[in-house]
Design a protein around this motif. Structure first.
Motif, PDB file in Angstrom:
ATOM      1  N   ALA A  49       7.614  52.148  34.032  1.00 25.72           N
ATOM      2  CA  ALA A  49       6.380  53.369  33.957  1.00 25.72           C
ATOM      3  C   ALA A  49       7.025  54.273  33.808  1.00 25.72           C
ATOM      4  O   ALA A  49       8.328  54.815  34.253  1.00 25.72           O
ATOM      5  CB  ALA A  49       5.787  53.348  34.283  1.00 25.72           C
ATOM      6  N   ARG A  50       6.586  55.834  33.266  1.00 25.28           N
ATOM      7  CA  ARG A  50       7.302  56.447  33.072  1.00 25.28           C
ATOM      8  C   ARG A  50       8.175  57.377  34.260  1.00 25.28           C
ATOM      9  O   ARG A  50       8.441  57.774  34.653  1.00 25.28           O
ATOM     10  CB  ARG A  50       6.404  58.170  32.716  1.00 25.28           C
ATOM     11  N   GLY A  51       7.060  57.392  35.772  1.00 24.51           N
ATOM     12  CA  GLY A  51       7.556  56.567  37.270  1.00 24.51           C
ATOM     13  C   GLY A  51       9.275  56.484  37.562  1.00 24.51           C
ATOM     14  O   GLY A  51       9.190  56.574  38.076  1.00 24.51           O
ATOM     15  N   GLU A  52       8.817  55.312  36.938  1.00 22.27           N
ATOM     16  CA  GLU A  52       9.932  54.204  37.087  1.00 22.27           C
ATOM     17  C   GLU A  52      11.747  54.828  36.642  1.00 22.27           C
ATOM     18  O   GLU A  52      12.223  53.359  36.712  1.00 22.27           O
ATOM     19  CB  GLU A  52       9.228  52.891  37.293  1.00 22.27           C
ATOM     20  N   ARG A  53      11.196  55.164  35.538  1.00 25.26           N
ATOM     21  CA  ARG A  53      12.707  55.342  34.099  1.00 25.26           C
ATOM     22  C   ARG A  53      13.377  55.851  34.883  1.00 25.26           C
ATOM     23  O   ARG A  53      15.232  55.299  34.578  1.00 25.26           O
ATOM     24  CB  ARG A  53      11.456  56.440  33.191  1.00 25.26           C
ATOM     25  N   ARG A  54      13.478  56.921  36.187  1.00 24.55           N
ATOM     26  CA  ARG A  54      14.556  57.667  36.341  1.00 24.55           C
ATOM     27  C   ARG A  54      15.062  56.231  37.052  1.00 24.55           C
ATOM     28  O   ARG A  54      16.692  56.594  37.388  1.00 24.55           O
ATOM     29  CB  ARG A  54      13.963  58.868  37.879  1.00 24.55           C
ATOM     30  N   TRP A 109      12.171  62.476  25.281  1.00 24.43           N
ATOM     31  CA  TRP A 109      11.067  62.896  25.071  1.00 24.43           C
ATOM     32  C   TRP A 109       9.527  62.066  24.891  1.00 24.43           C
ATOM     33  O   TRP A 109       8.202  62.281  24.846  1.00 24.43           O
ATOM     34  CB  TRP A 109      10.522  63.683  23.248  1.00 24.43           C
ATOM     35  N   ILE A 110      10.783  60.479  24.881  1.00 20.61           N
ATOM     36  CA  ILE A 110       9.237  59.376  25.154  1.00 20.61           C
ATOM     37  C   ILE A 110       9.276  58.784  26.561  1.00 20.61           C
ATOM     38  O   ILE A 110      10.673  58.206  27.016  1.00 20.61           O
ATOM     39  CB  ILE A 110       9.457  58.273  24.409  1.00 20.61           C
ATOM     40  N   GLY A 111       8.751  58.960  27.841  1.00 21.01           N
ATOM     41  CA  GLY A 111       8.664  58.416  28.744  1.00 21.01           C
ATOM     42  C   GLY A 111       8.540  56.776  28.985  1.00 21.01           C
ATOM     43  O   GLY A 111       9.456  57.005  29.177  1.00 21.01           O
ATOM     44  N   PRO A 112       8.007  56.554  28.921  1.00 23.71           N
ATOM     45  CA  PRO A 112       8.187  54.916  29.084  1.00 23.71           C
ATOM     46  C   PRO A 112       8.987  54.009  28.554  1.00 23.71           C
ATOM     47  O   PRO A 112       9.167  54.813  27.599  1.00 23.71           O
ATOM     48  CB  PRO A 112       6.474  54.388  28.887  1.00 23.71           C
ATOM     49  N   ALA A 113       9.122  53.197  28.764  1.00 23.61           N
ATOM     50  CA  ALA A 113       9.790  52.073  28.196  1.00 23.61           C
ATOM     51  C   ALA A 113       9.948  50.474  28.631  1.00 23.61           C
ATOM     52  O   ALA A 113       8.848  50.094  29.867  1.00 23.61           O
ATOM     53  CB  ALA A 113      11.130  52.207  28.144  1.00 23.61           C
ATOM     54  N   VAL A 114      10.212  49.335  28.037  1.00 19.84           N
ATOM     55  CA  VAL A 114       9.871  48.031  28.011  1.00 19.84           C
ATOM     56  C   VAL A 114      11.741  47.479  27.821  1.00 19.84           C
ATOM     57  O   VAL A 114      12.604  48.372  27.641  1.00 19.84           O
ATOM     58  CB  VAL A 114      10.060  46.907  27.086  1.00 19.84           C
ATOM     59  N   ARG A 115      11.819  46.616  29.235  1.00 20.89           N
ATOM     60  CA  ARG A 115      13.063  46.730  29.270  1.00 20.89           C
ATOM     61  C   ARG A 115      13.200  44.470  29.169  1.00 20.89           C
ATOM     62  O   ARG A 115      11.801  44.509  29.596  1.00 20.89           O
ATOM     63  CB  ARG A 115      12.889  46.208  31.550  1.00 20.89           C
ATOM     64  N   ILE A 116      13.672  44.617  28.457  1.00 26.98           N
ATOM     65  CA  ILE A 116      13.978  43.001  27.374  1.00 26.98           C
ATOM     66  C   ILE A 116      15.260  42.271  28.174  1.00 26.98           C
ATOM     67  O   ILE A 116      16.215  43.137  27.448  1.00 26.98           O
ATOM     68  CB  ILE A 116      14.304  42.769  26.286  1.00 26.98           C
ATOM     69  N   HIS A 117      15.261  41.562  28.691  1.00 22.58           N
ATOM     70  CA  HIS A 117      15.835  40.390  29.364  1.00 22.58           C
ATOM     71  C   HIS A 117      16.244  39.639  28.609  1.00 22.58           C
ATOM     72  O   HIS A 117      15.780  39.071  28.244  1.00 22.58           O
ATOM     73  CB  HIS A 117      15.151  39.887  30.627  1.00 22.58           C
ATOM     74  N   TYR A 121      20.094  42.954  30.030  1.00 22.91           N
ATOM     75  CA  TYR A 121      18.995  43.303  28.824  1.00 22.91           C
ATOM     76  C   TYR A 121      18.842  44.936  28.411  1.00 22.91           C
ATOM     77  O   TYR A 121      19.663  45.849  27.768  1.00 22.91           O
ATOM     78  CB  TYR A 121      17.890  43.677  30.539  1.00 22.91           C
ATOM     79  N   TRP A 122      17.885  44.593  27.637  1.00 26.43           N
ATOM     80  CA  TRP A 122      18.217  45.949  26.570  1.00 26.43           C
ATOM     81  C   TRP A 122      16.912  47.352  27.593  1.00 26.43           C
ATOM     82  O   TRP A 122      16.353  46.580  28.112  1.00 26.43           O
ATOM     83  CB  TRP A 122      17.527  46.054  25.484  1.00 26.43           C
ATOM     84  N   VAL A 123      16.976  48.499  27.158  1.00 24.63           N
ATOM     85  CA  VAL A 123      15.667  49.217  28.161  1.00 24.63           C
ATOM     86  C   VAL A 123      15.931  49.989  26.338  1.00 24.63           C
ATOM     87  O   VAL A 123      16.542  50.426  26.018  1.00 24.63           O
ATOM     88  CB  VAL A 123      16.844  50.115  29.029  1.00 24.63           C
ATOM     89  N   VAL A 124      15.059  49.953  26.843  1.00 27.04           N
ATOM     90  CA  VAL A 124      14.128  50.786  25.250  1.00 27.04           C
ATOM     91  C   VAL A 124      12.839  51.983  24.729  1.00 27.04           C
ATOM     92  O   VAL A 124      11.526  50.865  25.671  1.00 27.04           O
ATOM     93  CB  VAL A 124      13.893  49.242  23.728  1.00 27.04           C
ATOM     94  N   ARG A 162       3.910  52.618  23.024  1.00 27.64           N
ATOM     95  CA  ARG A 162       3.145  51.107  23.506  1.00 27.64           C
ATOM     96  C   ARG A 162       4.201  50.780  24.771  1.00 27.64           C
ATOM     97  O   ARG A 162       3.837  49.625  23.511  1.00 27.64           O
ATOM     98  CB  ARG A 162       2.798  51.069  21.904  1.00 27.64           C
ATOM     99  N   PRO A 163       4.189  50.840  25.346  1.00 31.24           N
ATOM    100  CA  PRO A 163       5.006  49.543  26.162  1.00 31.24           C
ATOM    101  C   PRO A 163       4.274  48.585  26.579  1.00 31.24           C
ATOM    102  O   PRO A 163       4.757  47.453  26.116  1.00 31.24           O
ATOM    103  CB  PRO A 163       4.986  50.805  27.270  1.00 31.24           C
ATOM    104  N   GLN A 164       2.718  48.458  26.225  1.00 34.04           N
ATOM    105  CA  GLN A 164       2.167  47.120  27.269  1.00 34.04           C
ATOM    106  C   GLN A 164       1.813  46.942  25.999  1.00 34.04           C
ATOM    107  O   GLN A 164       2.176  45.617  25.605  1.00 34.04           O
ATOM    108  CB  GLN A 164       1.048  47.539  27.404  1.00 34.04           C
ATOM    109  N   ARG A 165       1.744  47.803  24.629  1.00 35.27           N
ATOM    110  CA  ARG A 165       1.791  46.457  23.042  1.00 35.27           C
ATOM    111  C   ARG A 165       2.212  45.813  22.924  1.00 35.27           C
ATOM    112  O   ARG A 165       3.033  44.652  22.285  1.00 35.27           O
ATOM    113  CB  ARG A 165       0.841  47.859  22.194  1.00 35.27           C
ATOM    114  N   LEU A 166       3.689  46.589  23.165  1.00 40.26           N
ATOM    115  CA  LEU A 166       5.270  45.802  22.883  1.00 40.26           C
ATOM    116  C   LEU A 166       6.020  45.274  23.245  1.00 40.26           C
ATOM    117  O   LEU A 166       5.796  43.497  22.799  1.00 40.26           O
ATOM    118  CB  LEU A 166       6.273  47.398  22.154  1.00 40.26           C
TER     119      LEU A 166
END
Length: 165
Positions: free
Chosen positions: A102-107, A125-133, A143-146, A150-154
């Motif tokens: 989430a945006r708040g956890e990104r830092r 400029w894109i706040g949320p991300a996904v972590r792919i293990h 892992y990848w951080v991307v 649309r983090p939930q959908r991805l």
């Protein structure tokens, strides 16, 4: 006068027809932050070539800014076999898990909680991300951080298309 009744318009469902592609267009503020390059290009040329040269210098500054920002506008694409970010490709058969950052956890995820071996594909400029293990003995990348809008959908689509459930 009798008004014609229209059938109700369906609410837009942007994720229903999602094709797995996302383009990372820079935010308006990113474009505005390059305005000093445009103005500076004109000001440098003004004393040498006059107003015509200033216009050319400003145009060159605008082209430089557009080139830099468009080079940062990568495309992500999820297919049935792989996930692509720019030129990087991740086969889905090595994915062991996906979680949303989430945006708040990104830092924390990109700072003290980051593994130095991780693959990062993030944009400010894109706040949320996904972590792919990953579970690939031949690859030291854990892992990848991307970045994604649309983090939930991805994350759900990667889980559905990969071997992780």
């Amino acid at each position: 006068m009798q008004s014609a009744t229209r059938p109700p318009r369906p609410h837009p469902q942007p994720d229903r027809d999602w094709d797995g592609r996302e383009r990372w267009w820079p935010a308006v503020t990113s474009w505005l932050s390059w305005s000093p390059a445009v103005v500076g290009g004109g000001l440098v040329a003004l004393p040498i070539w006059g107003w015509e040269g200033a216009a050319v210098g400003a145009a060159l500054g605008a082209l430089l800014a557009a080139g830099v920002l468009l080079s940062l506008a990568w495309t992500t694409e999820l297919t049935d076999r792989e996930f692509r970010v720019g030129r990087a490709r991740l086969p889905l058969d090595v994915v062991s898990g996906v979680d949303v950052v989430a945006r708040g956890e990104r830092r924390h995820a990109l700072g003290p909680g980051l593994d130095a071996r991780a693959h990062l594909a993030v944009r400010s400029w894109i706040g949320p991300a996904v972590r792919i293990h990953l579970d690939d003995p031949a690859d030291p990348t854990p892992y990848w951080v991307v970045s994604t809008r649309r983090p939930q959908r991805l994350a759900a689509e990667i889980r559905r298309r990969s071997r992780c459930r």
